[in-house]
Write a protein that holds these residues in place. Structure first.
Motif, PDB file in Angstrom:
ATOM      1  N   LEU A   4      -6.035 -11.381   7.419  1.00  0.00           N
ATOM      2  CA  LEU A   4      -4.883 -11.471   6.562  1.00  0.00           C
ATOM      3  C   LEU A   4      -3.738 -12.481   7.491  1.00  0.00           C
ATOM      4  O   LEU A   4      -2.477 -12.095   7.247  1.00  0.00           O
ATOM      5  N   MET A   5      -4.325 -13.580   7.763  1.00  0.00           N
ATOM      6  CA  MET A   5      -3.446 -14.460   8.699  1.00  0.00           C
ATOM      7  C   MET A   5      -2.174 -15.156   7.897  1.00  0.00           C
ATOM      8  O   MET A   5      -1.470 -15.516   8.158  1.00  0.00           O
TER       9      MET A   5
ATOM     10  N   GLY B 227      -1.862  -0.196  19.314  1.00  0.00           N
ATOM     11  CA  GLY B 227      -0.992  -1.377  19.889  1.00  0.00           C
ATOM     12  C   GLY B 227      -1.550  -2.480  19.439  1.00  0.00           C
ATOM     13  O   GLY B 227      -0.573  -3.625  19.056  1.00  0.00           O
ATOM     14  N   SER B 228      -2.488  -2.832  18.989  1.00  0.00           N
ATOM     15  CA  SER B 228      -3.076  -3.971  18.511  1.00  0.00           C
ATOM     16  C   SER B 228      -3.398  -3.804  16.869  1.00  0.00           C
ATOM     17  O   SER B 228      -4.168  -4.771  16.362  1.00  0.00           O
ATOM     18  N   ALA B 229      -2.642  -2.838  16.103  1.00  0.00           N
ATOM     19  CA  ALA B 229      -2.866  -2.766  14.773  1.00  0.00           C
ATOM     20  C   ALA B 229      -2.578  -3.916  13.721  1.00  0.00           C
ATOM     21  O   ALA B 229      -3.254  -4.378  12.877  1.00  0.00           O
ATOM     22  N   PHE B 230      -1.408  -4.851  14.287  1.00  0.00           N
ATOM     23  CA  PHE B 230      -0.819  -5.846  13.645  1.00  0.00           C
ATOM     24  C   PHE B 230      -1.281  -7.112  14.196  1.00  0.00           C
ATOM     25  O   PHE B 230      -0.622  -8.218  13.955  1.00  0.00           O
ATOM     26  N   GLN B 231      -2.386  -7.212  14.877  1.00  0.00           N
ATOM     27  CA  GLN B 231      -3.035  -8.370  15.771  1.00  0.00           C
ATOM     28  C   GLN B 231      -3.276  -9.679  14.595  1.00  0.00           C
ATOM     29  O   GLN B 231      -3.759  -9.547  13.437  1.00  0.00           O
ATOM     30  N   LYS B 232      -2.640 -10.919  15.052  1.00  0.00           N
ATOM     31  CA  LYS B 232      -2.833 -11.984  14.425  1.00  0.00           C
ATOM     32  C   LYS B 232      -2.088 -12.090  12.865  1.00  0.00           C
ATOM     33  O   LYS B 232      -2.285 -13.053  12.243  1.00  0.00           O
TER      34      LYS B 232
ATOM     35  N   LEU C  52       0.705  -1.294   0.088  1.00  0.00           N
ATOM     36  CA  LEU C  52       0.150  -0.091   0.012  1.00  0.00           C
ATOM     37  C   LEU C  52       0.938   1.312   0.077  1.00  0.00           C
ATOM     38  O   LEU C  52       0.489   2.228   0.713  1.00  0.00           O
ATOM     39  N   ARG C  53       1.911   1.310  -0.853  1.00  0.00           N
ATOM     40  CA  ARG C  53       2.943   2.499  -0.742  1.00  0.00           C
ATOM     41  C   ARG C  53       2.241   3.666  -1.472  1.00  0.00           C
ATOM     42  O   ARG C  53       1.507   3.494  -2.318  1.00  0.00           O
ATOM     43  N   TYR C  54       2.686   4.594  -1.291  1.00  0.00           N
ATOM     44  CA  TYR C  54       2.318   5.831  -1.770  1.00  0.00           C
ATOM     45  C   TYR C  54       0.869   6.211  -1.834  1.00  0.00           C
ATOM     46  O   TYR C  54       0.377   6.328  -3.032  1.00  0.00           O
ATOM     47  N   ASN C  55       0.353   6.282  -0.790  1.00  0.00           N
ATOM     48  CA  ASN C  55      -1.033   6.384  -0.476  1.00  0.00           C
ATOM     49  C   ASN C  55      -1.342   7.375   0.428  1.00  0.00           C
ATOM     50  O   ASN C  55      -0.370   8.203   0.988  1.00  0.00           O
ATOM     51  N   SER C  56      -2.398   7.593   1.159  1.00  0.00           N
ATOM     52  CA  SER C  56      -2.843   8.522   1.957  1.00  0.00           C
ATOM     53  C   SER C  56      -3.292   8.218   3.363  1.00  0.00           C
ATOM     54  O   SER C  56      -4.201   8.838   3.822  1.00  0.00           O
ATOM     55  N   LEU C  57      -2.825   6.942   3.546  1.00  0.00           N
ATOM     56  CA  LEU C  57      -3.155   6.314   5.100  1.00  0.00           C
ATOM     57  C   LEU C  57      -2.788   7.318   6.213  1.00  0.00           C
ATOM     58  O   LEU C  57      -1.519   7.547   6.261  1.00  0.00           O
ATOM     59  N   SER C  58      -3.552   7.468   7.108  1.00  0.00           N
ATOM     60  CA  SER C  58      -3.268   8.482   8.128  1.00  0.00           C
ATOM     61  C   SER C  58      -3.122   7.685   9.437  1.00  0.00           C
ATOM     62  O   SER C  58      -2.455   8.331  10.344  1.00  0.00           O
ATOM     63  N   GLU C  59      -3.666   6.587   9.657  1.00  0.00           N
ATOM     64  CA  GLU C  59      -3.449   5.646  10.910  1.00  0.00           C
ATOM     65  C   GLU C  59      -3.822   4.332  10.746  1.00  0.00           C
ATOM     66  O   GLU C  59      -4.524   3.855   9.648  1.00  0.00           O
ATOM     67  N   LEU C  60      -3.162   3.371  11.583  1.00  0.00           N
ATOM     68  CA  LEU C  60      -3.502   2.229  11.823  1.00  0.00           C
ATOM     69  C   LEU C  60      -4.235   1.902  13.072  1.00  0.00           C
ATOM     70  O   LEU C  60      -3.697   1.828  14.135  1.00  0.00           O
ATOM     71  N   ARG C  61      -5.497   1.156  12.908  1.00  0.00           N
ATOM     72  CA  ARG C  61      -6.351   1.091  14.042  1.00  0.00           C
ATOM     73  C   ARG C  61      -6.306  -0.487  14.412  1.00  0.00           C
ATOM     74  O   ARG C  61      -5.568  -1.292  13.665  1.00  0.00           O
ATOM     75  N   ASP C  62      -6.557  -0.847  15.610  1.00  0.00           N
ATOM     76  CA  ASP C  62      -6.564  -2.098  16.271  1.00  0.00           C
ATOM     77  C   ASP C  62      -7.460  -3.017  15.107  1.00  0.00           C
ATOM     78  O   ASP C  62      -8.398  -2.714  14.767  1.00  0.00           O
ATOM     79  N   GLY C  63      -7.020  -4.084  14.831  1.00  0.00           N
ATOM     80  CA  GLY C  63      -7.853  -5.033  14.105  1.00  0.00           C
ATOM     81  C   GLY C  63      -7.981  -4.714  12.587  1.00  0.00           C
ATOM     82  O   GLY C  63      -8.837  -5.441  11.759  1.00  0.00           O
TER      83      GLY C  63
ATOM     84  N   ARG D 126       4.207  -7.207  18.976  1.00  0.00           N
ATOM     85  CA  ARG D 126       4.260  -8.238  19.970  1.00  0.00           C
ATOM     86  C   ARG D 126       3.472  -9.569  19.205  1.00  0.00           C
ATOM     87  O   ARG D 126       3.977 -10.711  19.380  1.00  0.00           O
ATOM     88  N   ALA D 127       2.735  -9.260  18.232  1.00  0.00           N
ATOM     89  CA  ALA D 127       1.960 -10.258  17.312  1.00  0.00           C
ATOM     90  C   ALA D 127       2.763 -10.700  16.190  1.00  0.00           C
ATOM     91  O   ALA D 127       2.208 -11.463  15.523  1.00  0.00           O
ATOM     92  N   MET D 128       3.959 -10.190  16.044  1.00  0.00           N
ATOM     93  CA  MET D 128       4.482 -10.603  14.616  1.00  0.00           C
ATOM     94  C   MET D 128       5.958 -11.295  15.254  1.00  0.00           C
ATOM     95  O   MET D 128       6.966 -10.526  14.859  1.00  0.00           O
ATOM     96  N   PRO D 129       5.976 -12.501  15.841  1.00  0.00           N
ATOM     97  CA  PRO D 129       7.319 -12.893  16.325  1.00  0.00           C
ATOM     98  C   PRO D 129       8.108 -13.387  15.021  1.00  0.00           C
ATOM     99  O   PRO D 129       9.499 -13.556  15.389  1.00  0.00           O
ATOM    100  N   ASN D 130       7.873 -13.468  13.734  1.00  0.00           N
ATOM    101  CA  ASN D 130       8.738 -14.019  12.872  1.00  0.00           C
ATOM    102  C   ASN D 130       9.296 -13.056  11.878  1.00  0.00           C
ATOM    103  O   ASN D 130       9.826 -13.223  10.890  1.00  0.00           O
ATOM    104  N   LEU D 131       9.128 -11.623  12.585  1.00  0.00           N
ATOM    105  CA  LEU D 131       9.590 -10.659  11.714  1.00  0.00           C
ATOM    106  C   LEU D 131      11.155 -10.753  11.451  1.00  0.00           C
ATOM    107  O   LEU D 131      12.097 -11.037  12.377  1.00  0.00           O
ATOM    108  N   ARG D 132      11.552 -10.600  10.140  1.00  0.00           N
ATOM    109  CA  ARG D 132      13.046 -10.594   9.788  1.00  0.00           C
ATOM    110  C   ARG D 132      13.518  -9.113   9.702  1.00  0.00           C
ATOM    111  O   ARG D 132      14.637  -8.891   9.916  1.00  0.00           O
ATOM    112  N   SER D 133      12.747  -8.121   9.149  1.00  0.00           N
ATOM    113  CA  SER D 133      13.091  -6.967   8.789  1.00  0.00           C
ATOM    114  C   SER D 133      12.046  -5.953   9.150  1.00  0.00           C
ATOM    115  O   SER D 133      10.928  -6.072   8.846  1.00  0.00           O
ATOM    116  N   VAL D 134      12.566  -4.869   9.535  1.00  0.00           N
ATOM    117  CA  VAL D 134      11.564  -3.677  10.108  1.00  0.00           C
ATOM    118  C   VAL D 134      12.287  -2.449   9.844  1.00  0.00           C
ATOM    119  O   VAL D 134      13.190  -2.093  10.045  1.00  0.00           O
ATOM    120  N   ASP D 135      11.382  -1.533   8.865  1.00  0.00           N
ATOM    121  CA  ASP D 135      12.044  -0.510   8.574  1.00  0.00           C
ATOM    122  C   ASP D 135      11.248   0.605   8.952  1.00  0.00           C
ATOM    123  O   ASP D 135      10.037   0.973   8.665  1.00  0.00           O
TER     124      ASP D 135
END
Length: 521
Positions: free
Chosen positions: A88-89, A106-111, A72-83, A134-143
């Motif tokens: 998208l499991m 805090g729970s925007a990336f739940q599951k 979703l690059r180069y869009n106009s998203l302003s916030e990431l809400r819980d759930g 906390r809900a993404m224990p398999n992360l390899r890269s965070v930018d």
């Protein structure tokens, strides 16, 4: 579940023909989410990968279940809400960079347990809650680079044991909490450059046993203390360029495998002599654009493994303290910048360090030129002090890669001040100028003799002719006198002047010549 449903359908088909209806209904309802999750309008789908880029979206697209990659690059998203990403499991990577995101709950990336790569760069994020990842224990890269993050929560990266790359570049971070990366045992790359760090805690990087590259450039660090990086046993590259450090110290006695260190563009004036003893494998060192005036001989001895060094744009003092550095550079076989210029004293300003040592004889003793003690030996003294009985020997050394030819100068510290040497140099120069002028005059005369012989011969002939005429005149006078004596032997005239006698052009006169007058005939 898919295999179980297919097995039940086959079982019903073999046993009861009426099971065909139940099987068909089950497959229909099973495939219903996939049918509803078709490619959103204006987006681009590649199998189970969805690209909705540069579409000015302000909200997340709906019914995206089953996809494995979402951009979703180069869009106009302003916030990431819980759930917001519920359903998208199966997602494995998520790109949300170059939006206007300023808040992340805090729970925007739940599951999203399968996500390995998360990009949130180039947004307006100022704060991230402790439980963000906390809900993404398999992360390899965070930018998270190019945001407005001012502080990091102590447990922000807790549980990310598979994380290998973390980008925090170009934020407003002023402090790194103690042990914030303790759970990141697999982290190999960490970028904290272009922030506002003013100091580091000793345990800020604790637990990073596999870290190989650390970036701290463009911060406000006032001191470089290698004790801030303990137990970074795998670290190979450390960049602390463009800070405000004035000194480099090491308050811990330990050894690590660092191979590349960049300390350029700071304000370094002093380096502890034993600092580089903890990095015996150092191959590349950048110390250019600082305020160094000299390098201690103990530091030079610890640079045994260097293959590349940069020392330009410092304020080198080309006095007696420069001899150790000049001797080391002339013997160094690796790569180094050639623009090491003298800042002091005044007579050597702007001169290359090695050229100044050679031209002004800065490191030899005029009183004892045969002294055998060289600076290369003085550089190995335990106290690093200057010795007497210096000497200077110059050799030509060809670089091993054939890129440059330098003068190998074995130099020592002089007993006399450089000013006396300069005076002697001026006297010698003046004497040589006089000798040169005399030789030029002689050369001009010689050329004139060869180029204009006729004029000189005429002048000489004139002189010879005049001398002949004088001799002939004298001979005639003598003959006249002899003839007159024969007829006027007893003639003794009496002239009013006493000594002068005039004969009427037939005789001779004998006179007592006065000192200021000539005989008249």
């Amino acid at each position: 579940m898919d295999f179980l449903l297919i097995g039940l359908c086959l079982n019903w088909l073999l046993r009861k023909p009426s099971g065909l209806i139940l099987c068909t209904l089950g497959l229909f309802f099973k495939m219903l989410p996939v049918v509803n999750s078709g490619c959103p309008k204006l987006c681009r789908c590649e199998g189970r990968l969805l690209y909705c880029e540069s579409l000015n979206f302000t909200e997340m697209p709906r019914n995206l279940s089953g996809i494995m990659g979402l951009s979703l690059r180069y869009n106009s998203l302003s916030e990431l809400r819980d759930g917001q990403f519920t359903g998208l499991m199966q997602l494995t990577w998520l790109y949300l960079d170059h939006n206007h995101i300023c808040a992340v709950e805090g729970s925007a990336f739940q599951k999203l347990r399968r996500v390995k790569e998360l990009t949130l760069s180039s947004n307006k994020i100022e704060q991230l809650p402790n439980a963000t990842f906390r809900a993404m224990p398999n992360l390899r890269s965070v930018d998270l680079s190019y945001n407005r993050i001012k502080s990091l929560e102590p447990d922000l990266f807790h549980g990310l044991r598979k994380l290998t790359a973390l980008h925090l570049r170009s934020n407003a971070i002023q402090f790194v909490p103690v042990r914030i990366f303790q759970d990141c045992r697999s982290l190999k790359f960490l970028d904290l450059g272009y922030n506002q760090l003013k100091s580091l805690a000793r345990n800020s990087f604790a637990g990073l046993f596999k870290l190989t590259e650390l970036h701290l450039e463009h911060n406000d660090l006032a001191k470089v203390n290698l004790a801030h990086f303990p137990r970074l046993l795998s670290l190979h590259s450390l960049s602390i360029r463009r800070n405000k450090a004035t000194i480099v110290v090491n308050s811990l006695d330990w050894v690590w495998k660092l191979e590349k260190m960049d300390l350029s563009a700071n304000e370094i004036e002093y380096i502890e002599p034993h600092v580089f003893e903890s990095v015996p494998h150092l191959e590349s060192l950048q110390l250019d654009s600082n305020r160094l005036t000299y390098i201690d001989s103990r530091i030079l001895r610890s640079w045994k493994s260097l293959t590349s060094i940069s020392l330009s744009a410092n304020v080198w003092d080309c006095g007696r303290n420069v001899c150790a550095l000049a001797s080391w550079l002339s013997a160094f076989k690796g790569r180094h910048d050639s623009s090491l210029l003298c800042a002091t004293p005044e007579y050597a300003q702007g001169e290359d360090v090695l050229d100044a040592v050679y031209a002004f004889h800065l490191c030899e003793d005029p009183a004892d030129p045969t002294s055998g003690r060289s600076l290369s030996g003085a550089a190995n003294d335990s106290d690093g002090a200057a010795d007497s009985s210096p000497t200077a020997v110059v050799h030509n050394v060809q670089d091993t890669e054939g890129e440059r030819t330098t003068n190998l100068i074995t130099v020592t510290i002089p007993r006399e001040q450089p000013e006396n040497t300069v005076q002697i140099h001026k006297v010698v120069t003046g004497t040589m100028a006089l000798i040169f002028s005399f030789l030029i005059v002689v050369l001009v005369l010689y050329v004139s003799w060869k180029c204009f012989p006729a004029s000189l011969r005429q002048l000489r002939q004139c002189f010879v002719t005049q001398r002949r005429k004088q001799k002939q005149k004298q001979t005639m006078h003598q003959m006249a006198a002899m003839s007159a004596q024969e007829y006027y032997v007893d003639y003794k005239p009496n002239h009013i002047e006493g000594a002068l006698v005039i004969i009427n052009e037939y005789g001779s006169c004998s006179c007592h010549q006065q000192p200021a007058r000539e005989c008249e005939v």
